[in-house]
Design an enzyme around this catalytic site. Structure first.
Site, PDB file in Angstrom:
ATOM      1  N   LYS A  77      -4.094 -18.279  29.777  1.00 15.17           N
ATOM      2  CA  LYS A  77      -5.039 -17.427  29.953  1.00 15.17           C
ATOM      3  C   LYS A  77      -5.478 -16.843  31.598  1.00 15.17           C
ATOM      4  CE  LYS A  77      -7.182 -16.966  26.571  1.00 15.17           C
ATOM      5  NZ  LYS A  77      -7.001 -15.945  25.365  1.00 15.17           N
ATOM      6  N   HIS A  95      -4.183  -9.308  28.751  1.00 17.77           N
ATOM      7  CA  HIS A  95      -5.156  -8.565  28.057  1.00 17.77           C
ATOM      8  C   HIS A  95      -5.794  -7.393  28.822  1.00 17.77           C
ATOM      9  CE1 HIS A  95      -5.403 -11.690  24.985  1.00 17.77           C
ATOM     10  NE2 HIS A  95      -5.549 -12.474  25.972  1.00 17.77           N
ATOM     11  N   ARG A 130       6.846  -9.519  18.394  1.00 21.13           N
ATOM     12  CA  ARG A 130       6.530 -10.571  19.483  1.00 21.13           C
ATOM     13  C   ARG A 130       7.566 -11.859  19.440  1.00 21.13           C
ATOM     14  NH1 ARG A 130       0.203 -11.447  19.866  1.00 21.13           N
ATOM     15  NH2 ARG A 130       0.975 -12.994  21.269  1.00 21.13           N
ATOM     16  N   GLY A 185       1.248 -10.910   8.741  1.00 17.56           N
ATOM     17  CA  GLY A 185       1.856 -11.438  10.067  1.00 17.56           C
ATOM     18  C   GLY A 185       1.514 -12.810  10.419  1.00 17.56           C
ATOM     19  N   ARG A 186       1.955 -13.228  11.561  1.00 17.30           N
ATOM     20  CA  ARG A 186       1.786 -14.633  11.787  1.00 17.30           C
ATOM     21  C   ARG A 186       0.273 -15.352  11.842  1.00 17.30           C
ATOM     22  NH1 ARG A 186       5.101 -12.969  16.668  1.00 17.30           N
ATOM     23  NH2 ARG A 186       7.189 -13.870  16.605  1.00 17.30           N
ATOM     24  N   ASP A 206      -2.707  -5.864   3.888  1.00 19.02           N
ATOM     25  CA  ASP A 206      -1.955  -5.628   4.795  1.00 19.02           C
ATOM     26  C   ASP A 206      -1.866  -4.178   5.239  1.00 19.02           C
ATOM     27  OD1 ASP A 206       0.484  -5.591   6.858  1.00 19.02           O
ATOM     28  OD2 ASP A 206      -0.052  -7.737   6.854  1.00 19.02           O
ATOM     29  N   VAL A 256      -9.858 -12.954  14.578  1.00 17.64           N
ATOM     30  CA  VAL A 256      -8.950 -13.656  15.304  1.00 17.64           C
ATOM     31  C   VAL A 256      -8.397 -13.003  16.521  1.00 17.64           C
ATOM     32  CG1 VAL A 256      -6.540 -14.620  15.002  1.00 17.64           C
ATOM     33  CG2 VAL A 256      -8.198 -15.107  13.452  1.00 17.64           C
ATOM     34  N   ILE A 294     -13.507 -16.574  18.689  1.00 23.06           N
ATOM     35  CA  ILE A 294     -13.042 -17.201  20.071  1.00 23.06           C
ATOM     36  C   ILE A 294     -11.428 -16.840  20.199  1.00 23.06           C
ATOM     37  CG2 ILE A 294     -12.582 -19.683  20.552  1.00 23.06           C
ATOM     38  CD1 ILE A 294     -14.635 -20.525  18.326  1.00 23.06           C
TER      39      ILE A 294
END
Length: 350
Positions: A77, A95, A130, A185-186, A206, A256, A294
């Site tokens: 982070k 980010h 990814r 997706g994941r 989706d 998310v 979060i």
């Protein structure tokens, strides 16, 4: 890559208990010929002694600032506000490539110091997928917290737990309807698994379903999880007017992706994330609607999420600087600097 010096930094966020490399994988890096330095950290789920037994060097928390200039600093982070000049190559979730708040300032620190950011979010294969992500666990925990909030059973502040304990909580409570957007997706797959653990078979949307969004159908669900991180502009899934729709059944929303502040945000109905102390925020009082957003959800299951992430990142670290994914990652950094109007006059990493 025998000359690489990898420096695993302490995370400054007190709720961040994950690590991008677990001790067993750190041992493999050392055995490959790398030097691995691990900073002490009181909150990391794996004690520093396990890294020391794996052959790593140990350093005080925050000492990466004085690490050798050729060291690659690895984290998850945000960095602390200082130093102003970032001279190292850093690998973490920055980010900073989609004009998020503070993005230009962070990129400017790199270019001013001659360093570089390899953002893990943009470490991708030839098809743009990814290569290392916490997505599954982010989705799982996002849905789990949404269920507990919806049922009035979310205990605060949040604390790390074990999956078995969380699953036991999810099995208890009334029925509800659930929607996962980005279900293929994941993160979406993780959210679906959590909803199933809670006894609900979620509606899965989706690309096909969001291309012509059925907003009344969206609002007809009790709980919704958004797992779509847009890479190009798309119409928002929810607007302020939708929250005041008298037909809205939706009571609990979990984002998310936490892409707040970005012009690509698909849920522009809130302006700040939530956290472990106050995980849910009330967006509407009349016909209540609660938001969970979060940005380090997987840290609630730090051992499981770290182990999975480390296994995916390890083969990439063994090719650091030479693999095509790293070349693309560095190119994306320079592109982001240009887009942000940040000069690169002193950049050493090209």
């Amino acid at each position: 890559m025998t000359e690489l010096h990898l420096w695993l930094r302490h995370e400054i966020r007190s709720t961040e208990r994950r690590t991008p490399i677990v001790p067993a994988d750190a041992r493999r890096l050392v055995e490959s010929g790398m030097t691995v330095t691990v900073e002490e950290s009181v909150q990391r789920i794996f004690p520093v002694e396990e890294y020391e037994r794996a052959g790593c060097r140990i350093a005080p928390a925050g000492s990466w600032e004085s690490a050798p200039e050729d060291a690659v600093v690895l984290g998850l982070k945000e960095l602390p506000d200082g130093p102003e000049l970032l001279i190292h190559r850093h690998v973490f979730f920055g980010h900073a490539y989609k004009r998020q708040p503070g993005a230009a300032a962070l990129l400017r620190r790199f270019t001013a110091g001659g360093g570089a950011l390899y953002d893990v979010e943009y470490l991708v294969d030839d098809d743009g997928r990814r290569l290392a992500a916490f997505g599954f666990w982010a989705g799982y925990l996002g849905a789990a917290l949404a269920v507990l909030q919806h049922r009035g059973r979310l205990a605060v502040p949040l604390v790390p737990t074990a999956k078995e304990e969380l699953d036991a909580l999810l099995r208890e409570g009334e029925e509800f309807t659930a929607l996962v957007i980005g279900a293929l997706g994941r993160s979406g797959r993780g959210a679906c698994e959590a909803f199933r653990a809670a006894g609900a078979e979620p509606t899965r949307w989706d690309l096909a379903e969001t291309r012509a969004l059925d907003r009344p159908a969206l609002l007809a669900h009790d709980v919704m999880v958004n797992a779509v991180l847009a890479a190009s502009p798309v119409p928002p899934f929810l607007r302020d007017a939708d929250l005041d729709d008298p037909a809205r059944r939706l009571r609990t929303l979990c984002d998310v992706t936490c892409d707040v502040g970005s012009p690509l945000n698909v849920l522009p109905v809130y302006d700040r994330t939530t956290d472990w102390t106050a995980p849910a925020r009330r967006l509407r009082e009349r016909r209540p609607l609660d938001l969970i957003a979060i940005d380090n959800l997987p840290s609630l299951l730090p051992r499981e999420s770290s182990t999975d992430f480390s296994a995916a990142l390890l083969p990439q670290l063994l090719q650091f600087g030479t693999g095509a994914a790293w070349v693309r990652g560095l190119g994306r950094f320079h592109q982001a600097c240009r887009e942000a109007g940040v000069g690169e006059g002193e950049a050493r990493h090209v």
